[in-house]
Write an enzyme that holds these catalytic residues in place. Structure first.
Site, PDB file in Angstrom:
ATOM      1  CE  LYS A  13      -2.165  -1.179   3.814  1.00  0.00           C
ATOM      2  NZ  LYS A  13      -1.221  -2.387   4.300  1.00  0.00           N
ATOM      3  NE  ARG A  88      -4.043  -1.455   9.921  1.00  0.00           N
ATOM      4  CZ  ARG A  88      -3.000  -0.889   9.254  1.00  0.00           C
ATOM      5  NH1 ARG A  88      -2.795   0.239   8.927  1.00  0.00           N
ATOM      6  NH2 ARG A  88      -1.704  -1.767   9.323  1.00  0.00           N
ATOM      7  NE  ARG A 127       7.276  -2.075   6.173  1.00  0.00           N
ATOM      8  CZ  ARG A 127       6.212  -2.154   6.257  1.00  0.00           C
ATOM      9  NH1 ARG A 127       5.415  -1.676   5.399  1.00  0.00           N
ATOM     10  NH2 ARG A 127       5.423  -2.688   7.391  1.00  0.00           N
ATOM     11  NE  ARG A 160       6.444  -0.215  10.325  1.00  0.00           N
ATOM     12  CZ  ARG A 160       5.344  -0.196   9.833  1.00  0.00           C
ATOM     13  NH1 ARG A 160       5.251   0.398   8.752  1.00  0.00           N
ATOM     14  NH2 ARG A 160       4.501  -0.688  10.255  1.00  0.00           N
ATOM     15  NE  ARG A 171       2.441  -4.905  11.667  1.00  0.00           N
ATOM     16  CZ  ARG A 171       3.416  -4.882  10.578  1.00  0.00           C
ATOM     17  NH1 ARG A 171       4.495  -5.387  10.843  1.00  0.00           N
ATOM     18  NH2 ARG A 171       3.049  -3.792   9.818  1.00  0.00           N
TER      19      ARG A 171
HETATM   20  P1  ADP Z   1       2.357  -1.766   3.085  1.00  0.00           P
HETATM   21  O1  ADP Z   1       2.265  -0.223   3.289  1.00  0.00           O
HETATM   22  O2  ADP Z   1       1.083  -2.580   2.555  1.00  0.00           O
HETATM   23  O3  ADP Z   1       2.471  -2.431   4.568  1.00  0.00           O
HETATM   24  P2  ADP Z   1       4.797  -1.536   1.912  1.00  0.00           P
HETATM   25  O4  ADP Z   1       4.248  -0.744   0.533  1.00  0.00           O
HETATM   26  O5  ADP Z   1       5.595  -0.896   2.978  1.00  0.00           O
HETATM   27  O6  ADP Z   1       3.597  -2.299   2.425  1.00  0.00           O
HETATM   28  O7  ADP Z   1       5.561  -2.757   1.246  1.00  0.00           O
HETATM   29  C1  ADP Z   1       6.189  -3.890   2.123  1.00  0.00           C
HETATM   30  C2  ADP Z   1       7.712  -4.345   1.662  1.00  0.00           C
HETATM   31  O8  ADP Z   1       7.448  -4.948   0.292  1.00  0.00           O
HETATM   32  C3  ADP Z   1       8.343  -2.887   1.361  1.00  0.00           C
HETATM   33  O9  ADP Z   1       9.719  -3.241   1.756  1.00  0.00           O
HETATM   34  C4  ADP Z   1       8.454  -2.926  -0.179  1.00  0.00           C
HETATM   35  O10 ADP Z   1       9.611  -2.458  -0.773  1.00  0.00           O
HETATM   36  C5  ADP Z   1       7.976  -4.465  -0.719  1.00  0.00           C
HETATM   37  N1  ADP Z   1       7.060  -4.335  -1.909  1.00  0.00           N
HETATM   38  C6  ADP Z   1       6.114  -3.568  -2.095  1.00  0.00           C
HETATM   39  N2  ADP Z   1       5.555  -4.002  -3.217  1.00  0.00           N
HETATM   40  C7  ADP Z   1       6.227  -5.034  -3.658  1.00  0.00           C
HETATM   41  C8  ADP Z   1       6.038  -5.928  -4.806  1.00  0.00           C
HETATM   42  N3  ADP Z   1       5.052  -5.937  -5.553  1.00  0.00           N
HETATM   43  N4  ADP Z   1       6.791  -6.773  -4.888  1.00  0.00           N
HETATM   44  C9  ADP Z   1       7.887  -7.132  -3.879  1.00  0.00           C
HETATM   45  N5  ADP Z   1       8.150  -6.194  -2.872  1.00  0.00           N
HETATM   46  C10 ADP Z   1       7.421  -5.278  -2.763  1.00  0.00           C
HETATM   47  P1  AMP Z   2       0.930   0.528   9.283  1.00  0.00           P
HETATM   48  O1  AMP Z   2       2.202   1.490   9.071  1.00  0.00           O
HETATM   49  O2  AMP Z   2      -0.034   0.602   8.339  1.00  0.00           O
HETATM   50  O3  AMP Z   2       1.455  -1.108   8.880  1.00  0.00           O
HETATM   51  O4  AMP Z   2       0.482   0.574  10.868  1.00  0.00           O
HETATM   52  C1  AMP Z   2       1.434   0.254  11.761  1.00  0.00           C
HETATM   53  C2  AMP Z   2       0.522   0.229  13.012  1.00  0.00           C
HETATM   54  O5  AMP Z   2      -0.049   1.237  13.283  1.00  0.00           O
HETATM   55  C3  AMP Z   2      -0.350  -0.788  13.200  1.00  0.00           C
HETATM   56  O6  AMP Z   2       0.003  -2.345  13.501  1.00  0.00           O
HETATM   57  C4  AMP Z   2      -1.592  -0.419  14.305  1.00  0.00           C
HETATM   58  O7  AMP Z   2      -1.023  -0.462  15.476  1.00  0.00           O
HETATM   59  C5  AMP Z   2      -1.446   1.368  13.792  1.00  0.00           C
HETATM   60  N1  AMP Z   2      -2.416   1.710  12.886  1.00  0.00           N
HETATM   61  C6  AMP Z   2      -2.151   1.955  11.574  1.00  0.00           C
HETATM   62  N2  AMP Z   2      -3.312   2.273  11.150  1.00  0.00           N
HETATM   63  C7  AMP Z   2      -4.254   1.949  12.128  1.00  0.00           C
HETATM   64  C8  AMP Z   2      -5.787   2.179  11.784  1.00  0.00           C
HETATM   65  N3  AMP Z   2      -6.497   2.574  10.728  1.00  0.00           N
HETATM   66  N4  AMP Z   2      -6.547   1.710  12.958  1.00  0.00           N
HETATM   67  C9  AMP Z   2      -5.743   1.293  13.977  1.00  0.00           C
HETATM   68  N5  AMP Z   2      -4.532   1.028  14.332  1.00  0.00           N
HETATM   69  C10 AMP Z   2      -3.716   1.592  13.277  1.00  0.00           C
END
Ligand code: ADP
Ligand code: AMP
Length: 215
Positions: A13, A88, A127, A160, A171
């Site tokens: 995302k 969420r 990541r 992270r 998660r």
């Molecule tokens: P989200 O925001 O949904 O938690 P991220 O965009 O941070 O996910 O992506 C999670 C990890 O996967 C990051 O390290 C990113 O570089 C990698 N990633 C994202 N999209 C892809 C993809 N299509 N293929 C491989 N790795 C990806």
């Molecule tokens: P994310 O960066 O989206 O993976 O979010 C990291 C953490 O932030 C999650 O595991 C939750 O603890 C909190 N968080 C982010 N967005 C939300 C949401 N919309 N509702 C509740 N908790 C959230």
């Protein structure tokens, strides 16, 4: 364009949202980023949110809805926005619908990124994020340069705390229990468009753009 990106942690995302910001010039609203900023600044909300985030649990709806509603009032959201990581829960989705309807508007699209669980774990354990500018990387799939620093600003890359395998598994459970019901919620509203998120980053981006341009 008022868009929600839905999908489990690690689905891509944030990666896709950052590219859509460049393409469409509308802001990315990431509740995860906003909460991490509050934790870093040690605001009262950040101090409260930290324990939920460290455990991989959701921060209470009231807190998150409050920060999103406030953000949506800002001028740069007038022509659209990309919500990344919100809503969420069904309660958050209801609150979003109400906030938008109070402004006389609606969501245009909900894109759901589908990725299998083992790939999600691999994506999250690899990541890395620039501690200075926030740009995301993956050690294998989207690596930084040979110096291991951010290729945009030279900042240090961080792993992270909640991207450790044990927290990741929790998660995922939280996603299935509390967030996955939103797929049906938005399907019933005729807004959901599912996209195979297993492809390469650029391919996923092309598919999202085609879906948005077709709609
Ligand atoms: P989200 O925001 O949904 O938690 P991220 O965009 O941070 O996910 O992506 C999670 C990890 O996967 C990051 O390290 C990113 O570089 C990698 N990633 C994202 N999209 C892809 C993809 N299509 N293929 C491989 N790795 C990806
Ligand atoms: P994310 O960066 O989206 O993976 O979010 C990291 C953490 O932030 C999650 O595991 C939750 O603890 C909190 N968080 C982010 N967005 C939300 C949401 N919309 N509702 C509740 N908790 C959230």
């Amino acid at each position: 364009m008022k868009l929600v990106l839905l999908g489990p942690p690690g689905a891509g995302k944030g990666t896709q949202a950052a590219m859509l910001v460049e393409k469409f010039g509308i802001p990315q609203i990431s509740t995860g980023d906003m909460l991490r900023a509050a934790v870093r600044d040690q605001t009262p909300m950040g101090i409260k949110a930290k324990e939920y985030m460290d455990a991989g649990e959701l921060v209470p709806d009231g807190v998150v809805v409050g920060i999103v509603c406030e953000r949506l009032q800002q001028d740069d959201c007038r022509d659209g926005f990309i919500l990344d990581g919100f809503p969420r829960t069904v309660q958050q989705a209801d609150a979003l619908r109400q906030t938008l309807s109070d402004k006389g508007t609606l969501l245009d699209s909900v894109i759901s990124l589908e990725v299998n669980t083992e790939s999600l774990v691999e994506r999250l354990t690899g990541r890395r994020t620039c501690g200075a500018c926030g740009k995301g990387y993956h050690l294998k799939f989207d690596p930084p340069g040979s110096d291991g620093r951010c290729s945009v600003c030279g900042g240090e890359l961080v792993h992270r705390d909640d991207d450790q395998e044990v927290t990741i598994r929790n998660r995922m459970d939280v996603y299935h229990q509390q967030t996955a019901p939103l797929e049906d919620y938005y399907r019933q509203e005729g807004l959901l468009q599912a996209i195979d998120g297993m492809d390469e980053i650029a391919t996923v981006q092309q598919k999202i753009v085609s879906v948005l341009q077709a709609g």
